[in-house]
Design a protein around this motif. Structure first.
Motif, PDB file in Angstrom:
ATOM      1  N   ARG A 101       0.843  -1.193   0.000  1.00 33.03           N
ATOM      2  CA  ARG A 101       0.000   0.000   0.000  1.00 33.03           C
ATOM      3  C   ARG A 101       0.875   1.239   0.000  1.00 33.03           C
ATOM      4  NH1 ARG A 101      -2.036   3.949   3.125  1.00 33.03           N
ATOM      5  NH2 ARG A 101      -1.125   3.282   5.092  1.00 33.03           N
ATOM      6  N   HIS A 102       0.529   2.177  -0.871  1.00 28.86           N
ATOM      7  CA  HIS A 102       1.185   3.487  -0.914  1.00 28.86           C
ATOM      8  C   HIS A 102       0.068   4.511  -1.000  1.00 28.86           C
ATOM      9  CE1 HIS A 102       3.356   6.829  -3.110  1.00 28.86           C
ATOM     10  NE2 HIS A 102       4.000   6.711  -1.972  1.00 28.86           N
ATOM     11  N   GLY A 103      -0.204   5.191   0.119  1.00 23.87           N
ATOM     12  CA  GLY A 103      -1.354   6.097   0.170  1.00 23.87           C
ATOM     13  C   GLY A 103      -2.639   5.293   0.028  1.00 23.87           C
ATOM     14  N   ASP A 104      -3.452   5.634  -0.955  1.00 26.30           N
ATOM     15  CA  ASP A 104      -4.691   4.885  -1.186  1.00 26.30           C
ATOM     16  C   ASP A 104      -4.610   4.026  -2.441  1.00 26.30           C
ATOM     17  OD1 ASP A 104      -4.706   6.910  -3.025  1.00 26.30           O
ATOM     18  OD2 ASP A 104      -6.746   7.577  -2.620  1.00 26.30           O
ATOM     19  N   LYS A 105      -3.395   3.635  -2.823  1.00 29.23           N
ATOM     20  CA  LYS A 105      -3.173   2.776  -3.994  1.00 29.23           C
ATOM     21  C   LYS A 105      -2.483   1.486  -3.548  1.00 29.23           C
ATOM     22  CE  LYS A 105      -3.832   6.087  -7.251  1.00 29.23           C
ATOM     23  NZ  LYS A 105      -5.103   6.385  -7.660  1.00 29.23           N
ATOM     24  N   TYR A 106      -2.760   0.415  -4.286  1.00 24.89           N
ATOM     25  CA  TYR A 106      -2.267  -0.914  -3.907  1.00 24.89           C
ATOM     26  C   TYR A 106      -1.641  -1.621  -5.103  1.00 24.89           C
ATOM     27  CZ  TYR A 106      -5.306   0.118  -0.003  1.00 24.89           C
ATOM     28  OH  TYR A 106      -5.891   0.731   1.070  1.00 24.89           O
ATOM     29  N   SER A 107      -0.704  -2.499  -4.799  1.00 27.25           N
ATOM     30  CA  SER A 107      -0.094  -3.350  -5.809  1.00 27.25           C
ATOM     31  C   SER A 107       0.327  -4.638  -5.120  1.00 27.25           C
ATOM     32  CB  SER A 107       1.120  -2.654  -6.447  1.00 27.25           C
ATOM     33  OG  SER A 107       1.598  -3.401  -7.546  1.00 27.25           O
ATOM     34  N   LYS A 108       1.011  -5.488  -5.813  1.00 26.84           N
ATOM     35  CA  LYS A 108       1.456  -6.770  -5.271  1.00 26.84           C
ATOM     36  C   LYS A 108       2.949  -6.892  -5.532  1.00 26.84           C
ATOM     37  CE  LYS A 108      -0.473 -11.117  -4.386  1.00 26.84           C
ATOM     38  NZ  LYS A 108      -0.217 -11.425  -3.020  1.00 26.84           N
ATOM     39  N   ILE A 109       3.673  -7.521  -4.625  1.00 24.88           N
ATOM     40  CA  ILE A 109       5.095  -7.792  -4.853  1.00 24.88           C
ATOM     41  C   ILE A 109       5.316  -9.296  -4.876  1.00 24.88           C
ATOM     42  CG2 ILE A 109       5.847  -5.672  -3.694  1.00 24.88           C
ATOM     43  CD1 ILE A 109       7.012  -7.762  -1.558  1.00 24.88           C
ATOM     44  N   GLU A 110       6.444  -9.680  -5.390  1.00 19.88           N
ATOM     45  CA  GLU A 110       6.846 -11.078  -5.367  1.00 19.88           C
ATOM     46  C   GLU A 110       7.547 -11.315  -4.028  1.00 19.88           C
ATOM     47  OE1 GLU A 110       8.639 -12.539  -9.040  1.00 19.88           O
ATOM     48  OE2 GLU A 110       8.032 -10.647  -9.978  1.00 19.88           O
ATOM     49  N   THR A 111       6.832 -11.928  -3.093  1.00 21.06           N
ATOM     50  CA  THR A 111       7.350 -12.069  -1.721  1.00 21.06           C
ATOM     51  C   THR A 111       8.634 -12.891  -1.656  1.00 21.06           C
ATOM     52  OG1 THR A 111       5.891 -13.963  -1.344  1.00 21.06           O
ATOM     53  CG2 THR A 111       5.094 -11.801  -0.648  1.00 21.06           C
ATOM     54  N   ASP A 112       8.794 -13.853  -2.553  1.00 20.57           N
ATOM     55  CA  ASP A 112      10.007 -14.668  -2.522  1.00 20.57           C
ATOM     56  C   ASP A 112      11.247 -13.865  -2.919  1.00 20.57           C
ATOM     57  OD1 ASP A 112       8.873 -14.563  -5.107  1.00 20.57           O
ATOM     58  OD2 ASP A 112       9.946 -16.365  -5.725  1.00 20.57           O
ATOM     59  N   LYS A 113      11.069 -12.723  -3.553  1.00 19.68           N
ATOM     60  CA  LYS A 113      12.195 -11.891  -3.962  1.00 19.68           C
ATOM     61  C   LYS A 113      12.417 -10.696  -3.030  1.00 19.68           C
ATOM     62  CE  LYS A 113      11.758 -13.137  -8.781  1.00 19.68           C
ATOM     63  NZ  LYS A 113      11.523 -12.655 -10.144  1.00 19.68           N
ATOM     64  N   PHE A 114      11.515 -10.494  -2.075  1.00 20.47           N
ATOM     65  CA  PHE A 114      11.582  -9.316  -1.211  1.00 20.47           C
ATOM     66  C   PHE A 114      12.881  -9.247  -0.422  1.00 20.47           C
ATOM     67  CE2 PHE A 114      10.643  -7.290   2.950  1.00 20.47           C
ATOM     68  CZ  PHE A 114      10.448  -6.000   2.503  1.00 20.47           C
ATOM     69  N   GLU A 115      13.187 -10.276   0.342  1.00 20.62           N
ATOM     70  CA  GLU A 115      14.390 -10.243   1.175  1.00 20.62           C
ATOM     71  C   GLU A 115      15.658 -10.173   0.341  1.00 20.62           C
ATOM     72  OE1 GLU A 115      14.585 -12.413   4.960  1.00 20.62           O
ATOM     73  OE2 GLU A 115      12.539 -13.075   4.509  1.00 20.62           O
ATOM     74  N   ASP A 116      15.650 -10.784  -0.845  1.00 26.44           N
ATOM     75  CA  ASP A 116      16.820 -10.718  -1.731  1.00 26.44           C
ATOM     76  C   ASP A 116      17.059  -9.297  -2.235  1.00 26.44           C
ATOM     77  OD1 ASP A 116      17.228 -13.436  -1.441  1.00 26.44           O
ATOM     78  OD2 ASP A 116      16.114 -13.950  -3.269  1.00 26.44           O
ATOM     79  N   ALA A 117      16.007  -8.477  -2.300  1.00 24.12           N
ATOM     80  CA  ALA A 117      16.132  -7.105  -2.805  1.00 24.12           C
ATOM     81  C   ALA A 117      16.679  -6.150  -1.745  1.00 24.12           C
ATOM     82  CB  ALA A 117      14.779  -6.618  -3.301  1.00 24.12           C
ATOM     83  N   LEU A 118      16.765  -6.605  -0.502  1.00 19.66           N
ATOM     84  CA  LEU A 118      17.221  -5.750   0.604  1.00 19.66           C
ATOM     85  C   LEU A 118      18.735  -5.815   0.739  1.00 19.66           C
ATOM     86  CD1 LEU A 118      14.541  -6.750   3.252  1.00 19.66           C
ATOM     87  CD2 LEU A 118      14.474  -4.855   1.613  1.00 19.66           C
ATOM     88  N   SER A 119      19.299  -4.753   1.311  1.00 19.22           N
ATOM     89  CA  SER A 119      20.750  -4.734   1.550  1.00 19.22           C
ATOM     90  C   SER A 119      21.041  -4.201   2.956  1.00 19.22           C
ATOM     91  CB  SER A 119      21.447  -3.882   0.499  1.00 19.22           C
ATOM     92  OG  SER A 119      21.001  -2.556   0.559  1.00 19.22           O
ATOM     93  N   GLU A 120      22.235  -4.491   3.437  1.00 16.12           N
ATOM     94  CA  GLU A 120      22.643  -4.057   4.772  1.00 16.12           C
ATOM     95  C   GLU A 120      22.970  -2.567   4.810  1.00 16.12           C
ATOM     96  OE1 GLU A 120      22.675  -5.863   7.568  1.00 16.12           O
ATOM     97  OE2 GLU A 120      21.964  -7.614   6.494  1.00 16.12           O
ATOM     98  N   THR A 121      23.370  -2.013   3.667  1.00 11.57           N
ATOM     99  CA  THR A 121      23.701  -0.588   3.574  1.00 11.57           C
ATOM    100  C   THR A 121      22.933   0.024   2.418  1.00 11.57           C
ATOM    101  OG1 THR A 121      25.560  -1.036   2.109  1.00 11.57           O
ATOM    102  CG2 THR A 121      26.037  -0.947   4.463  1.00 11.57           C
ATOM    103  N   CYS A 122      22.874   1.311   2.406  1.00  9.18           N
ATOM    104  CA  CYS A 122      22.190   2.021   1.324  1.00  9.18           C
ATOM    105  C   CYS A 122      23.155   2.115   0.158  1.00  9.18           C
ATOM    106  CB  CYS A 122      21.817   3.415   1.830  1.00  9.18           C
ATOM    107  SG  CYS A 122      20.343   4.038   1.097  1.00  9.18           S
TER     108      CYS A 122
END
Length: 123
Positions: A101-122
């Motif tokens: 959810r972003h404001g009053d809009k919605y979408s879907k993500i691929e949950t199996d790829k979520f943690e892989d897209a994260l990093s320890e640093t910016c």
């Protein structure tokens, strides 16, 4: 004549000003999708009770999204929140089913790829 002094405070973001909007990086507070919780987390509590704090770029978030944001809630569960993502002044909430959810809009993500897209640093 009154003299008014102005103090300028510079706040830098993690990317140079010449960087494209997709390269901006933001913070992520989250609980893994496969974690079993006795009590679900809400949008109000997820930031302080999250198991992990990491980072994600706009581009990485865009890459794991399954479509554009639309007004249809797609079954969003406000009281079963798994992540809060803050990039610049934009806040996104992610529920246990991968609905974002972003404001009053919605979408879907691929949950199996979520943690892989994260990093320890910016990056």
């Amino acid at each position: 004549m009154k003299l008014i002094a102005t103090l300028l405070i510079s706040v830098s973001f993690s990317t140079p000003s010449s960087a494209s909007p997709l390269s901006k990086c933001g913070s992520v507070s989250y609980i893994p999708f496969d974690a079993l919780l006795y009590v679900s987390e809400s949008e109000d509590s997820i930031a302080e009770r999250a198991f992990h704090k990491k980072f994600i770029t706009n581009q990485a978030l865009s890459d794991i999204m399954a479509g554009d944001f639309k007004p249809d809630k797609i079954g969003y569960k406000i009281n079963d929140t798994r992540a809060v993502i803050v990039i610049s002044e934009d806040t996104y909430f992610l529920d246990v089913n991968g609905v974002i959810r972003h404001g009053d809009k919605y979408s879907k993500i691929e949950t199996d790829k979520f943690e892989d897209a994260l990093s320890e640093t910016c990056q």
